[in-house]
Write a protein that holds these residues in place. Sequence first.
Motif, short mmCIF file in Angstrom:
data_model
loop_
_atom_site.label_atom_id
_atom_site.label_comp_id
_atom_site.label_asym_id
_atom_site.label_seq_id
_atom_site.Cartn_x
_atom_site.Cartn_y
_atom_site.Cartn_z
N PHE A 15 33.35 13.62 18.11
CA PHE A 15 32.05 13.45 18.69
C PHE A 15 30.81 14.09 17.94
O PHE A 15 29.81 13.31 17.72
CB PHE A 15 31.98 13.55 20.24
N ASN A 38 46.20 9.75 19.18
CA ASN A 38 46.90 10.75 20.15
C ASN A 38 47.69 10.27 21.24
O ASN A 38 48.81 10.80 21.78
CB ASN A 38 45.76 11.83 20.75
N MET A 64 40.51 8.13 17.49
CA MET A 64 41.34 9.52 17.68
C MET A 64 42.16 9.47 19.17
O MET A 64 43.34 9.70 18.99
CB MET A 64 40.47 10.54 17.72
N MET A 65 41.63 8.96 20.21
CA MET A 65 42.20 8.76 21.22
C MET A 65 43.54 7.80 21.19
O MET A 65 44.67 8.04 21.67
CB MET A 65 41.38 8.05 22.40
N CYS A 93 35.15 6.02 28.19
CA CYS A 93 34.66 6.06 27.03
C CYS A 93 34.27 4.75 26.16
O CYS A 93 33.34 4.68 25.76
CB CYS A 93 35.43 7.08 25.89
N GLU A 122 38.65 15.33 19.82
CA GLU A 122 37.82 14.29 20.27
C GLU A 122 36.27 14.84 20.14
O GLU A 122 35.39 14.28 19.79
CB GLU A 122 38.04 13.74 21.33
N CYS A 147 35.47 8.42 18.60
CA CYS A 147 36.47 9.00 19.56
C CYS A 147 37.74 8.30 19.83
O CYS A 147 38.96 8.65 19.95
CB CYS A 147 35.85 9.72 20.83
N THR A 184 46.99 18.12 22.32
CA THR A 184 45.99 17.43 21.99
C THR A 184 45.38 17.04 23.45
O THR A 184 45.92 17.36 24.61
CB THR A 184 46.17 16.08 21.56
N LEU A 216 39.90 7.09 27.72
CA LEU A 216 39.69 6.09 26.76
C LEU A 216 39.03 4.84 27.47
O LEU A 216 38.05 4.25 26.88
CB LEU A 216 41.08 5.57 26.26
#
Length: 329
Positions: free
Chosen positions: A189, A231, A227-228, A262, A185, A224, A245, A259
């Motif tokens: 970023f 993952n 990707m979160m 963010c 992540e 990000c 991860t 998550l």
Amino acid sequence: SAWYMLEAVNLRLWIRGARPRTLTTSVASVMVGAAMARLHIGQMGTCIAIHLEPASCAASRAQQSLLLGRFWPVAILCLLVALFLQIAVNYANDYSDGIRGTDAGRGADESKSGKPQRLTASGLVPAKHVLAAAVVCAGIACVCGIAAVVLAKAWWLLAVGVASLLAGWFYTGGKHPYGYAGFGELGVFLFFGLAAVLGTEYALCGTVDVGGLLGAVAAGLFSCLIMMVNNIRDIDEDREHGKHTLAVRLGEHGARILLNACCAAAWLIALLMCSTLWWPWGGVLMLSGAGVAGTLIRSVSQGWFRSALTAASFQTLLFAVVLAASVAL
């Protein structure tokens, strides 16, 4: 007829391997950087109308004319760099995870769980062909990047490009991939947020500003989130194969909290920027898509990862489009 059918199947495999749902990160980051650069360029020629115009005003207008003249060629080249670099990273990730065995079980087609088929793990494409595709895409990104640097005369961006290529490979490649240590992540970023947005802005207008930095932070956070989602979806498989991860390190509950945080931070910055640039309609437009954030959070909590990934990709592009509209209008 059979040959054409086989080629069509192979083309679909390669398109899926490029992971098109994730490519909105590249498009959005370049759009944000271009929007902030266009705003800066538009303000350059603003001078007080007085007799015997100061030389600085004439110089500013000349610089503005130069930047506007090369704006679209450089912007398109930046977009191609970002797109082909991300496709190269996706193929390299497919290759590295496939030969490590991390993608074991990805031979089946995409299912309701949202776990997509992988080129290398499926055995449908030789691993060396996937690696070759990654190298070709990286080569195209390099050519476009050099062309953009030459047009913009921003030579230091070559170092950013080299760093981006290395970051793309060592995400899952090499002996100690940082994606396996929980820094994926952070890499997204830095390179698909800060580097892509601020690099585009600098290439187009020769400087970066606070607005560009805020846009880069928001774009990085939105990127990000994609990707979160991936993952969190793959947390059990990654833990089993030793891929630590951020989701594995935090645990599923902690990863969901991060998550949500963010997502909230990205939306707050997006609303602030769009509202400030075009009051109040920029904020209204951004808020009209707020339901997507709710869909993202709800889908992740209920394990609907296909819809979560779609929502995460959509809101990334939504921010870029609304920001660009706010700058233009």
